[in-house]
Enzyme design. Structure first.
Site, mmCIF file in Angstrom:
data_model
loop_
_atom_site.group_PDB
_atom_site.id
_atom_site.type_symbol
_atom_site.label_atom_id
_atom_site.label_comp_id
_atom_site.label_asym_id
_atom_site.label_seq_id
_atom_site.Cartn_x
_atom_site.Cartn_y
_atom_site.Cartn_z
ATOM 1 N N ARG A 161 -1.659 -6.063 -7.807
ATOM 2 C CA ARG A 161 -0.539 -6.508 -7.388
ATOM 3 C C ARG A 161 -0.273 -7.671 -8.595
ATOM 4 O O ARG A 161 0.816 -7.503 -9.329
ATOM 5 C CB ARG A 161 -0.548 -7.663 -6.350
ATOM 6 N N SER A 182 -2.525 -7.677 3.592
ATOM 7 C CA SER A 182 -2.782 -7.490 4.935
ATOM 8 C C SER A 182 -3.097 -8.638 5.670
ATOM 9 O O SER A 182 -2.666 -8.665 6.688
ATOM 10 C CB SER A 182 -3.956 -6.202 5.115
ATOM 11 N N HIS A 241 0.869 -1.390 0.050
ATOM 12 C CA HIS A 241 0.013 0.051 -0.018
ATOM 13 C C HIS A 241 0.767 1.166 -0.066
ATOM 14 O O HIS A 241 0.612 2.172 -0.649
ATOM 15 C CB HIS A 241 -0.739 0.056 1.422
ATOM 16 N N LYS A 274 -19.459 -5.230 9.228
ATOM 17 C CA LYS A 274 -18.097 -6.045 9.076
ATOM 18 C C LYS A 274 -17.104 -5.496 10.194
ATOM 19 O O LYS A 274 -16.076 -6.041 10.197
ATOM 20 C CB LYS A 274 -17.339 -5.682 7.720
HETATM 21 P P1 ADP Z 1 -9.647 -3.810 0.031
HETATM 22 O O1 ADP Z 1 -10.239 -4.531 1.361
HETATM 23 O O2 ADP Z 1 -10.756 -2.768 -0.480
HETATM 24 O O3 ADP Z 1 -9.088 -4.808 -0.894
HETATM 25 P P2 ADP Z 1 -7.033 -3.322 1.059
HETATM 26 O O4 ADP Z 1 -6.908 -2.423 2.053
HETATM 27 O O5 ADP Z 1 -6.855 -4.815 1.147
HETATM 28 O O6 ADP Z 1 -8.618 -2.834 0.753
HETATM 29 O O7 ADP Z 1 -6.285 -2.737 -0.170
HETATM 30 C C1 ADP Z 1 -6.590 -1.355 -0.752
HETATM 31 C C2 ADP Z 1 -5.908 -1.417 -2.214
HETATM 32 O O8 ADP Z 1 -4.708 -1.656 -2.400
HETATM 33 C C3 ADP Z 1 -6.364 -2.287 -3.208
HETATM 34 O O9 ADP Z 1 -6.368 -1.818 -4.547
HETATM 35 C C4 ADP Z 1 -5.640 -3.542 -3.090
HETATM 36 O O10 ADP Z 1 -5.521 -4.152 -4.567
HETATM 37 C C5 ADP Z 1 -4.238 -2.655 -3.056
HETATM 38 N N1 ADP Z 1 -3.213 -3.608 -2.481
HETATM 39 C C6 ADP Z 1 -3.140 -4.344 -1.645
HETATM 40 N N2 ADP Z 1 -2.045 -4.932 -1.185
HETATM 41 C C7 ADP Z 1 -1.225 -4.535 -2.330
HETATM 42 C C8 ADP Z 1 0.194 -4.658 -2.626
HETATM 43 N N3 ADP Z 1 0.999 -5.610 -1.989
HETATM 44 N N4 ADP Z 1 0.679 -3.998 -3.652
HETATM 45 C C9 ADP Z 1 -0.180 -3.329 -4.295
HETATM 46 N N5 ADP Z 1 -1.512 -2.923 -4.336
HETATM 47 C C10 ADP Z 1 -1.978 -3.412 -3.056
#
Ligand code: ADP
Length: 182
Positions: free
Chosen positions: A92, A129, A16, A40
């Site tokens: 990703r 995450s 992120h 949630k």
């Molecule tokens: P959500 O629950 O909406 O997927 P996240 O907090 O998991 O939210 O992720 C927010 C954004 O960051 C999403 O677009 C996700 O694809 C992207 N993301 C998560 N991890 C990575 C990573 N390692 N590299 C690039 N983008 C990521």
């Protein structure tokens, strides 16, 4: 031009952060928005306030990044932003693409909201995450995969679990001592 980076950020990872840092160089302002849903609430490791605190700590060095939260439809949130603001999402691997494509099309259809994608560096492509939470729950080292603010919060979160377990063991030992015949 402004971008809104929506997500759960439970907690924010280096993936992120990579997306965010790249976006902060491209856009005038980036708002990281923790999307929350009352139904949630219990499904997250960190509370909304904790996730926002971690985000503030992790992004303090980025002057054009701010942290916000919203509970509702992303398109309603986008409608409140400066005209021309875009949704920012990270990609990703191909596995993210299908889901993101669907959401991006829907957001354009229901709210005329445009989505921009940024690919994180490949070294973060395996970081999520959920994996970070899993590793940290067993006391594994996640310091490479998350910013310092997340690592510290994960240690604090699991320190409580360890402390509880120690207290339980101490209670069991005491109970055995009080009943020496058993
Ligand atoms: P959500 O629950 O909406 O997927 P996240 O907090 O998991 O939210 O992720 C927010 C954004 O960051 C999403 O677009 C996700 O694809 C992207 N993301 C998560 N991890 C990575 C990573 N390692 N590299 C690039 N983008 C990521």
């Amino acid at each position: 031009m402004n971008a809104v980076f929506p997500g759960s950020f439970d907690p924010i990872t280096s993936g992120h952060m990579d997306v965010l840092t790249r976006a902060a160089k491209i856009f005038d302002h980036v708002t990281v928005t923790v999307m929350h849903n009352a139904r949630k609430q219990g499904r997250h490791l960190f509370t909304l306030e904790e996730r926002m605190d971690i985000l503030r700590g992790a992004t303090a060095h980025l002057p054009n990044v701010r942290v916000d939260t919203f509970g509702g439809l992303l398109v309603d949130y986008m409608a409140r932003q400066e005209p021309g603001s875009v949704i920012l999402r990270g990609l990703r691997a191909v596995s993210d693409y299908e889901y993101e494509l669907q959401i991006a099309h829907l957001n354009r259809q229901i709210g005329d909201a445009e989505t921009v994608f940024i690919m994180a560096a490949t070294r973060w492509s395996f970081v999520s995450s959920s994996m970070v939470r899993e590793i940290a729950s067993y006391g594994g080292d996640v310091s490479e995969m998350v910013p310092r603010a997340s690592a510290a919060a994960l240690r604090r979160k699991h320190a409580d679990v360890y402390a509880e377990r120690e207290a339980e063991k101490a209670e069991q030992r005491q109970a055995q001592q009080e009943q020496p015949g058993r």
